[in-house]
Design a protein around this motif. Structure first.
Motif, PDB file in Angstrom:
ATOM      1  N   GLU A 255       0.972   7.900   2.263  1.00  0.00           N
ATOM      2  CA  GLU A 255       0.885   9.318   1.906  1.00  0.00           C
ATOM      3  C   GLU A 255       0.547  10.111   3.153  1.00  0.00           C
TER       4      GLU A 255
ATOM      5  N   ARG B  49      -0.304   8.001   6.251  1.00  0.00           N
ATOM      6  CA  ARG B  49      -1.472   7.121   6.229  1.00  0.00           C
ATOM      7  C   ARG B  49      -1.369   6.147   5.062  1.00  0.00           C
TER       8      ARG B  49
ATOM      9  N   TYR C 271       0.851  -1.191   0.000  1.00  0.00           N
ATOM     10  CA  TYR C 271       0.000   0.000   0.000  1.00  0.00           C
ATOM     11  C   TYR C 271       0.887   1.241   0.000  1.00  0.00           C
TER      12      TYR C 271
ATOM     13  N   THR D 289      -2.860   4.420   1.961  1.00  0.00           N
ATOM     14  CA  THR D 289      -3.897   4.822   1.002  1.00  0.00           C
ATOM     15  C   THR D 289      -4.178   3.678   0.020  1.00  0.00           C
ATOM     16  N   HIS D 290      -3.948   3.874  -1.271  1.00  0.00           N
ATOM     17  CA  HIS D 290      -4.357   2.887  -2.273  1.00  0.00           C
ATOM     18  C   HIS D 290      -3.418   1.680  -2.293  1.00  0.00           C
TER      19      HIS D 290
END
Length: 244
Positions: free
Chosen positions: A176, A179, A173, A181-182
């Motif tokens: 960013e 945290r 993952y 994110t995608h």
């Protein structure tokens, strides 16, 4: 929804447990006594030197409970034991079987292993892992502005002569602003173990040892092993992906 990774060198956080396969490949094979005796391992001349960042302790132990890599005695009759390879970043020990230990004036560390009675014993790892550190795993991710979180690694390989390694990442993952994110797909990690372990700047307190699935091949022989680590953060690793 997974995206291709951005190619380049940037911070990477590796999850606990199976992430220890990096240590298995980058350090373990190069610490085996046959390579040390023959001077074919990059680690043969590094005893007493700093080979990892301060705060990093690397252990090989055949005494981890319920792990595939554990046993009471090795295949030469030597009791299993806990061997510290790297202590606070300094290389302090190697792995020895009976033959290579005797030829170099060292006692066996209980690492003589063979696939069956049809094979000769070789110097092999057992359960190789990074010991727990002081940090909270969430803190290691929260302080990364832009990076990659590797939850699961796939296969990997290393050249013991020069330390160059490559690993596939099976689940990752993007990080960013602290945290996750995608999701990221088709990522690879590459570098040199001599350099990469010096770039560890955070070791968490969540040590996990995966002793359920690992098998290691050497000279045509396969043996069960365990690998492990807590959450570990690298200041940078080369990530293979798409160019920007």
């Amino acid at each position: 929804s997974a995206r291709e990774p951005e190619a380049g060198s940037y911070p990477v956080v590796v999850a606990p447990g199976w992430g220890g396969v990096m240590v298995h490949e980058c350090f373990g094979h190069g610490m085996e006594g046959d390579g040390i005796r023959k001077q074919t391992s990059i680690r043969a001349t590094q005893r007493g030197e700093q080979v990892a960042a301060k705060g990093v302790t690397i252990v090989d132990s055949g005494t981890v409970p319920f792990s595939r890599g554990s046993f009471r005695v090795d295949d030469e009759g030597t009791p299993s034991r806990r061997t510290v390879l790297v202590e606070d970043g300094i290389l302090v020990g190697y792995l020895w079987d009976w033959l290579n230990g005797r030829l170099t004036g060292n006692a066996s560390t209980g690492n003589g292993r063979r696939s069956s009675y049809r094979h000769v014993p070789l110097c092999r790892m057992t359960n190789t892992y990074i010991e727990a550190g002081p940090h909270d795993p969430g803190e290691l991710i929260a302080s990364v502005k832009r990076g990659l979180y590797c939850k699961s690694l796939g296969g990997g390989s290393v050249n013991p002569a020069d330390g160059n390694f490559s690993f596939t990442v099976t689940e990752a993952y993007a990080i960013e602003n602290g945290r996750l994110t995608h999701p990221v797909r088709n990522a690879t990690l590459a570098g040199n173990g001599n350099d990469a372990m010096l770039k560890i700047d955070g070791v968490a307190n969540d040590l996990a040892i995966d002793g359920t699935t690992g098998s290691c091949g050497k000279d045509g022989q396969w043996k069960p092993v365990g690998v492990g680590q807590p959450t570990v953060r690298f200041t940078e690793i080369t990530v293979g992906g798409t160019a920007t």
